[in-house]
Design an enzyme around this catalytic site. Structure first.
Site, PDB file in Angstrom:
ATOM      1  N   TYR A 149      20.758   1.609   3.013  1.00 56.80           N
ATOM      2  CA  TYR A 149      19.664   0.932   3.715  1.00 56.80           C
ATOM      3  C   TYR A 149      19.523  -0.516   3.235  1.00 56.80           C
ATOM      4  O   TYR A 149      19.515  -1.447   4.050  1.00 56.80           O
ATOM      5  CB  TYR A 149      18.360   1.692   3.484  1.00 56.80           C
ATOM      6  CG  TYR A 149      17.184   1.146   4.260  1.00 56.80           C
ATOM      7  CD1 TYR A 149      17.120   1.276   5.651  1.00 56.80           C
ATOM      8  CD2 TYR A 149      16.121   0.525   3.613  1.00 56.80           C
ATOM      9  CE1 TYR A 149      16.038   0.791   6.365  1.00 56.80           C
ATOM     10  CE2 TYR A 149      15.032   0.045   4.319  1.00 56.80           C
ATOM     11  CZ  TYR A 149      14.995   0.174   5.697  1.00 56.80           C
ATOM     12  OH  TYR A 149      13.921  -0.304   6.400  1.00 56.80           O
ATOM     13  N   GLY A 152      22.699  -2.504   4.032  1.00 60.81           N
ATOM     14  CA  GLY A 152      22.837  -2.575   5.487  1.00 60.81           C
ATOM     15  C   GLY A 152      21.925  -3.623   6.086  1.00 60.81           C
ATOM     16  O   GLY A 152      22.334  -4.420   6.941  1.00 60.81           O
ATOM     17  N   ASN A 178       5.697  -2.507   2.990  1.00 58.91           N
ATOM     18  CA  ASN A 178       5.124  -1.188   3.280  1.00 58.91           C
ATOM     19  C   ASN A 178       4.069  -1.245   4.387  1.00 58.91           C
ATOM     20  O   ASN A 178       3.094  -1.982   4.283  1.00 58.91           O
ATOM     21  CB  ASN A 178       4.483  -0.599   2.018  1.00 58.91           C
ATOM     22  CG  ASN A 178       5.510  -0.113   1.026  1.00 58.91           C
ATOM     23  OD1 ASN A 178       6.383  -0.875   0.625  1.00 58.91           O
ATOM     24  ND2 ASN A 178       5.415   1.130   0.617  1.00 58.91           N
ATOM     25  N   VAL A 192       2.431   7.075   1.717  1.00 65.15           N
ATOM     26  CA  VAL A 192       1.166   7.266   2.431  1.00 65.15           C
ATOM     27  C   VAL A 192       1.151   8.605   3.162  1.00 65.15           C
ATOM     28  O   VAL A 192       0.192   9.385   3.045  1.00 65.15           O
ATOM     29  CB  VAL A 192       0.893   6.100   3.415  1.00 65.15           C
ATOM     30  CG1 VAL A 192      -0.321   6.410   4.286  1.00 65.15           C
ATOM     31  CG2 VAL A 192       0.670   4.804   2.650  1.00 65.15           C
ATOM     32  N   SER A 193       2.207   8.888   3.923  1.00 65.66           N
ATOM     33  CA  SER A 193       2.253  10.162   4.656  1.00 65.66           C
ATOM     34  C   SER A 193       2.299  11.340   3.688  1.00 65.66           C
ATOM     35  O   SER A 193       1.648  12.365   3.914  1.00 65.66           O
ATOM     36  CB  SER A 193       3.445  10.187   5.615  1.00 65.66           C
ATOM     37  OG  SER A 193       4.626   9.786   4.975  1.00 65.66           O
ATOM     38  N   GLY A 211       2.651   6.681 -11.940  1.00 59.65           N
ATOM     39  CA  GLY A 211       1.748   6.322 -10.855  1.00 59.65           C
ATOM     40  C   GLY A 211       1.225   4.899 -10.942  1.00 59.65           C
ATOM     41  O   GLY A 211       0.401   4.484 -10.127  1.00 59.65           O
ATOM     42  N   ARG A 215       2.401  -1.151  -4.970  1.00 65.71           N
ATOM     43  CA  ARG A 215       2.879  -1.453  -3.631  1.00 65.71           C
ATOM     44  C   ARG A 215       1.762  -2.205  -2.902  1.00 65.71           C
ATOM     45  O   ARG A 215       0.608  -2.219  -3.342  1.00 65.71           O
ATOM     46  CB  ARG A 215       3.204  -0.166  -2.846  1.00 65.71           C
ATOM     47  CG  ARG A 215       4.346   0.658  -3.414  1.00 65.71           C
ATOM     48  CD  ARG A 215       5.688  -0.027  -3.275  1.00 65.71           C
ATOM     49  NE  ARG A 215       6.780   0.835  -3.711  1.00 65.71           N
ATOM     50  CZ  ARG A 215       7.222   0.912  -4.957  1.00 65.71           C
ATOM     51  NH1 ARG A 215       6.658   0.181  -5.903  1.00 65.71           N
ATOM     52  NH2 ARG A 215       8.237   1.706  -5.259  1.00 65.71           N
ATOM     53  N   PRO A 278      11.637   0.688  -7.166  1.00 61.15           N
ATOM     54  CA  PRO A 278      11.105  -0.536  -7.770  1.00 61.15           C
ATOM     55  C   PRO A 278       9.729  -0.332  -8.385  1.00 61.15           C
ATOM     56  O   PRO A 278       8.900   0.418  -7.855  1.00 61.15           O
ATOM     57  CB  PRO A 278      11.047  -1.522  -6.594  1.00 61.15           C
ATOM     58  CG  PRO A 278      11.040  -0.683  -5.376  1.00 61.15           C
ATOM     59  CD  PRO A 278      11.775   0.567  -5.701  1.00 61.15           C
TER      60      PRO A 278
END
Length: 320
Positions: A149, A152, A178, A192-193, A211, A215, A278
């Site tokens: 990804y 690419g 994000n 999130v999902s 944690g 982001r 990251p």
């Protein structure tokens, strides 16, 4: 092809999360929209409210193969965008980014269309500079699990700017950070999902590492507005331009917002951090503010509330 201000616009990946919201906005503006998607991660359900629109057409097609249509503008969004999906078939992921870019650029060259590439903050990899400005070249592992990804998308940017320099093609490149909101895939593995679905089901909420990795989360409506403003800029603006929310939160803070909004009694548990994940990811949006006159307007809690409502309905309808 143009009739007044009405344009024929191609959206690749148009049945996906971002693509479906973009198609909706373009239809509301009065344009004709050709949505192209191979339906690997996108779904017709995301577009069910548009399928009877006379100005909307859905074509099942894979962008790794050429497409011969007449068009005014192209938004190239086609590519699985979550690790669980783009790592399922990494070779195909790279092909989608690279061959897809070549095919869309070739189409734009033939039709003299303006073409926008939905690039990604992943081009910065695990950054040493924070927040990330567009001038930063990134720190990417070229042979890791995420490379299909990351690399690419980096190669797609290269192709866009080479077509711009070599053929005078009018290109637009945005680097998307994000983004969240209704129509995210419930099993896409994105934070999130993941957190919302786990909270609504009353399951343990998974935090990777401690944690404390950060982001920045941009609500989908804000993101689509930025993309459309970028497409509307003059030919001298090619980008790249970061679009995302410059307000950082830790993953733990995000989980606490989700727990509060859902009223869930789920526990927070910790799992090992995935490879090449990251520690920090946050955009410098100076260019977006100056060139597009844009910055996010939807607060995190408000966006999470709207997203929770969507997933709550989805889980009830499908008993997921």
């Amino acid at each position: 092809m143009r009739y007044g201000n009405i344009k024929k616009i191609l959206v690749t990946g148009g049945a996906g999360f971002l693509g479906s919201h973009l198609c909706e906005r373009l239809i509301l503006q009065g344009h004709e929209v050709l949505c192209v998607d191979n339906l690997f991660t996108g779904t017709r359900t995301n577009l069910k409210h548009l399928l009877n629109e006379a100005r909307f057409e859905l074509l099942r097609h894979d962008v790794t193969f050429p497409l011969y249509v007449e068009i005014d503008e192209i938004y190239n969004l086609a590519c699985p965008a979550s690790p669980v999906h783009y790592q399922f078939d990494p070779v195909q992921t790279t092909k989608t980014s690279v061959h897809g870019a070549i095919n869309m650029l070739g189409l734009a060259k033939r039709t003299k269309a303006r073409v926008l590439q939905a690039s990604t903050s992943e081009v910065y990899g695990d950054p040493e500079i924070h927040p990330q400005p567009e001038e930063y070249w990134g720190r990417v592992n070229p042979i890791g699990f995420r490379s299909c990804y990351d690399e690419g998308k980096r190669c797609a940017e290269t192709l866009f700017f080479d077509y711009h320099r070599q053929h005078g093609l009018e290109v637009k490149v945005v680097r998307i950070f994000n983004t969240y909101g209704p129509r995210m895939h419930p099993n896409d593995g994105r934070v999130v999902s993941n957190l919302i679905v786990q909270a609504l089901r009353g399951e343990d909420i998974t935090l990777y590492g401690d944690g404390q990795q950060t982001r920045s989360f941009c609500y989908v409506d804000d993101l689509i507005e930025a993309m459309m403003r970028m497409m509307a800029t003059g030919p001298e603006i090619a980008g790249p331009i970061n679009i995302g929310n410059p307000s950082e939160v830790t993953i733990r803070q995000l989980a606490e917002v989700v727990l509060d909004v859902t009223g869930s009694s789920s526990r927070l548990i910790h799992r090992p951090l995935p490879p090449d994940d990251p520690r920090q990811r946050c955009p410098d949006i100076t260019r977006a503010r100056e060139i597009l006159g844009w910055e996010p307007t939807v607060p995190l809690r408000q966006g999470i509330e709207k997203t929770v409502l969507y997933f709550d309905r989805l889980l009830a309808e499908h008993r997921l």
